[in-house]
Design a protein around this motif. Structure first.
Motif, PDB file in Angstrom:
ATOM      1  N   GLU A 197      34.567 -61.419  22.473  1.00  0.00           N
ATOM      2  CA  GLU A 197      33.870 -60.221  22.016  1.00  0.00           C
ATOM      3  C   GLU A 197      32.478 -60.592  21.466  1.00  0.00           C
ATOM      4  O   GLU A 197      31.479 -59.924  21.731  1.00  0.00           O
ATOM      5  N   SER A 200      30.169 -61.512  24.281  1.00  0.00           N
ATOM      6  CA  SER A 200      29.747 -60.299  24.971  1.00  0.00           C
ATOM      7  C   SER A 200      28.652 -59.586  24.172  1.00  0.00           C
ATOM      8  O   SER A 200      27.641 -59.126  24.727  1.00  0.00           O
ATOM      9  N   PHE A 201      28.824 -59.555  22.870  1.00  0.00           N
ATOM     10  CA  PHE A 201      27.811 -58.958  21.991  1.00  0.00           C
ATOM     11  C   PHE A 201      26.475 -59.692  22.134  1.00  0.00           C
ATOM     12  O   PHE A 201      25.410 -59.089  22.293  1.00  0.00           O
ATOM     13  N   ASN A 204      24.798 -59.055  25.428  1.00  0.00           N
ATOM     14  CA  ASN A 204      24.173 -57.725  25.469  1.00  0.00           C
ATOM     15  C   ASN A 204      22.878 -57.702  24.660  1.00  0.00           C
ATOM     16  O   ASN A 204      21.878 -57.129  25.086  1.00  0.00           O
TER      17      ASN A 204
HETATM   18  C1  LIG Z   1      28.323 -55.251  26.329  1.00  0.00           C
HETATM   19  O1  LIG Z   1      27.926 -54.358  27.339  1.00  0.00           O
HETATM   20  C2  LIG Z   1      28.931 -54.025  28.284  1.00  0.00           C
HETATM   21  C3  LIG Z   1      28.308 -53.223  29.391  1.00  0.00           C
HETATM   22  O2  LIG Z   1      27.555 -52.180  28.846  1.00  0.00           O
HETATM   23  C4  LIG Z   1      30.052 -53.300  27.559  1.00  0.00           C
HETATM   24  O3  LIG Z   1      31.092 -52.991  28.474  1.00  0.00           O
HETATM   25  C5  LIG Z   1      30.578 -54.188  26.461  1.00  0.00           C
HETATM   26  O4  LIG Z   1      31.550 -53.512  25.702  1.00  0.00           O
HETATM   27  C6  LIG Z   1      29.454 -54.627  25.529  1.00  0.00           C
HETATM   28  N1  LIG Z   1      29.993 -55.598  24.586  1.00  0.00           N
HETATM   29  C7  LIG Z   1      30.005 -55.388  23.277  1.00  0.00           C
HETATM   30  C8  LIG Z   1      30.631 -56.443  22.406  1.00  0.00           C
HETATM   31  O5  LIG Z   1      29.511 -54.413  22.759  1.00  0.00           O
END
Ligand SMILES: *[C@@H]1O[C@H](CO)[C@@H](O)[C@H](O)[C@H]1NC(C)=O
Ligand SMILES: *[C@@H]1O[C@H](CO)[C@@H](O)[C@H](O)[C@H]1NC(C)=O
Length: 632
Positions: A197, A200-201, A204
């Motif tokens: 997580e 991913s953050f 982004n």
């Molecule tokens: C990052 O962006 C993706 C695509 O928009 C999204 O699915 C994902 O939840 C986001 N990750 C976080 C941790 O916000």
């Protein structure tokens, strides 16, 4: 005819490999061509041989020289971490000047025809204090979980990236600049949290600014891609010399079946802790592994090509050994191709030959070794101990009281020293008594009534010392921070974290005096106003202050090395610049590198704080023209 084809091929190769960073206009781009296992620079095939050089480990006056030396070795990319703590040493107080002038570094790299790869972390490891995180994160959030999706951590990272990344934007390739790649985290696969997580953050957040203007990548050791790689981000691997690079590439291929092969950290040298032999890596296997990797079309980054210096309090530590703590030396020479002063070594020439078998010769002459100077011995005057009343008034901050000792972070202090004082409980006639300090971080100079009686040290797991009765009732622990752990990062708070006991009874009610040693003007004021009466009063205490002057007549001024042989352990400032920790007794590093840029013609000042050794007779220190990194 074959000659013509050969010439055409060379020209083509030159175009493909250089690409003029100023002339791409609307074709400016850097992308991954997964299908053909390669990068595309402005739409043309590209591969790199890069070198790591961290701008925060060399003074700006030497950046161009070092970058040119890298280019002259055939390298076409420079890779650098960006260190959060360098740029935001105190919360909300940003630093972009001098050694922190990242944009200037990028511009000079561009002028020297190097592309740039940025690794903003925010965790950088790098053998730096707290892996590059600013200590104040732990002041603000004592239970923060670094490198996870802890909401406080994410918010602070976002705040920092919102300041940092807009500054970088215009240097990205897609905007016509030299920055071709930007990393996400740093060997995250080796970190136990394995928090997808968070990755991913961070992806982004980085993408929000970088968009398609540069390639995003992760780097991991080959067995650790599971927790380190991020879907949609180029994965790369880190490994040193090996007979069989292919085994590592195969592990990468398991996660990333297609795409360019990149070794993001190929180790031509290694770092060193105090008390260890200086790390040395033989060049033969480095050159062999390099050739094998380049033959298979891979891109490679030497970590480090130039190491430099952990000036001031910036050195980090590891968590191994008997006390689960190993502090890094001040030098980050790293046995790299360019030495600590930025000069080419024999390793440099060997690796340059290997690189030029695969990349075109940039036709940049190798800059010569710069001359070094020695100086006549300098006699230093004594200014008493840091623990004297006069020094405390001049240099100590905010004496604080609390029932139990407070950490450096709770006192909002980055590094330096904290003096912990308490009253030894009376009413016992056992003699001696054992003083025990639990969770000491890292080193305590133990005093009773201003008399230095011994040292405790985390690294050796030495946490207790006998104290005989009748020495006095004032217990004083002058505690040194030797650098926060930077790998497998934990919250490495400094100071006294546990209880202090005497014969098993906890000592309570402490006062703490901070000596951050960050503001040199305080030290200079102290020395200037020094009245002299304290030399006697504090002569038995540790942390003695010395200062002297030396004159430089020659122009140009050259680099030199200060040699504290005969001294014990402490800190050296020259003209107010904190060179870092010296500790010839432990070694292997003996001399400290003195960059020419902090010296000037005429009178120069050296100030030494000697933490533990009594200096008998004249206090003298010398400057030599040779580094001494392999012990006394
Ligand atoms: C990052 O962006 C993706 C695509 O928009 C999204 O699915 C994902 O939840 C986001 N990750 C976080 C941790 O916000
Ligand atoms: C510590 O200070 C408190 C408050 O001043 C006092 O009540 C207590 O007796 C002290 N404890 C010791 C062990 O000196």
């Amino acid at each position: 005819m074959p000659q013509l084809i050969y010439t055409l091929l060379l020209m083509l190769l030159a175009v493909v490999t250089f690409g003029d960073t100023k002339a791409c206009n609307e074709t400016c781009s850097f992308t991954v061509d997964y299908e053909h296992d390669r990068f595309l620079l402005d739409g043309k095939p590209f591969r790199f041989v890069s070198g790591s050089f961290h701008y925060f480990r060399a003074l700006p006056g030497s950046w161009r020289h070092i970058l040119r030396s890298m280019r002259a070795a055939g390298l076409n990319v420079v890779m650098t971490y960006i260190e959060w703590s360098t740029h935001e040493p105190k919360e909300g107080i940003y630093n972009w000047d001098g050694i922190a002038n990242l944009e200037e570094f990028i511009r000079i790299a561009d002028e020297e025809n190097l592309y740039v790869v940025l690794r903003p972390g925010p965790y950088i490891c790098a053998e730096r204090d707290m892996g590059g995180f600013p200590y104040w994160l732990l002041t603000k959030y004592p239970s923060m979980k670094l490198r996870t999706s802890d909401a406080d951590f994410l918010r602070e990272v976002e705040k920092w990236y919102d300041v940092l990344l807009p500054r970088i934007k215009k240097y990205l390739r897609g905007q016509g600049g030299p920055v071709i790649m930007v990393s996400i985290e740093n060997e995250y696969g080796s970190f136990s949290a394995c928090d997808h997580e968070y990755l991913s953050f961070l992806k982004n957040l980085t993408e929000k600014y970088v968009q398609n203007d540069a390639v995003l990548f992760t780097n991991d050791m080959p067995d650790q891609l599971e927790c380190g790689s991020i879907p949609g981000v180029l994965a790369t691997v880190d490994f040193g010399t090996t007979d069989n690079p292919d085994q590592h590439w195969q592990k990468l291929r398991k996660y990333q079946p297609k795409g360019p092969l990149v070794n993001a950290e190929f180790y031509p040298g290694w770092f060193t802790h105090w008390t260890e032999p200086m790390a040395r890596v033989a060049v033969g296997p480095v050159a062999d592994t390099l050739r094998t990797m380049l033959s298979s079309g891979a891109s490679v980054n030497f970590y480090m090509f130039f190491g430099g210096t952990n000036f001031g309090f910036t050195a980090g530590a590891n968590g191994g050994g008997p006390g689960e703590y190993q502090a890094d030396i001040t030098s980050y020479d790293y046995d790299a191709p360019l030495d600590e002063a930025g000069d080419p070594t024999s390793k440099y020439y060997t690796l340059r030959s290997a690189v030029l078998e695969y990349l075109p010769d940039p036709d940049v002459p190798v800059p010569p070794r710069l001359p070094k100077m020695s100086l006549p011995p300098v006699k230093l005057n004594r200014y008493g101990s840091l623990m004297s009343t006069e020094a405390r008034q001049a240099l100590g901050y905010h004496t604080k009281s609390s029932e139990r000792p407070l950490s450096f972070e709770a006192l909002d202090q980055h590094s330096g020293l904290v003096l912990y004082e308490a009253t030894i409980p009376s009413g016992t006639n056992r003699d001696p008594l054992l003083l025990k300090v639990q969770d000491l971080r890292d080193r305590a100079y133990v005093h009773v009534n201003n008399k230095f009686i011994g040292v405790l040290y985390r690294e050796n797991a030495i946490d207790s010392i006998p104290v005989s009765l009748g020495q006095g009732e004032r217990l004083q622990l002058l505690v040194e921070n030797l650098g926060r752990i930077n790998y497998a990062i934990a919250n490495d708070f400094k100071g006294i974290l546990g209880s202090v006991t005497f014969d098993g009874n906890e000592i309570l009610n402490w006062t703490m005096t901070r000596f951050p040693l960050e503001d040199y003007s305080l030290l200079q004021n102290y020395v200037d106003r020094y009245s002299g009466y304290e030399v006697e009063a504090s002569r038995n205490a540790a942390a003695q202050i010395f200062q002297g002057t030396f004159v430089i007549h020659s122009q140009p001024i050259h680099d030199t090395y200060v040699d504290p042989t005969g001294w014990g352990k402490g800190l050296i400032f020259i003209n107010g610049f904190n060179l870092g920790r010296y500790w010839p007794l432990a070694g292997p590093q003996v001399t400290l590198y003195v960059p020419r840029h902090i010296l000037h013609e005429g009178s120069n000042t050296i100030l030494v704080i000697e933490y533990q050794q009594e200096i008998q007779g004249d206090a003298v220190i010398t400057f030599t023209d040779q580094p001494k990194l392999d012990g006394l």
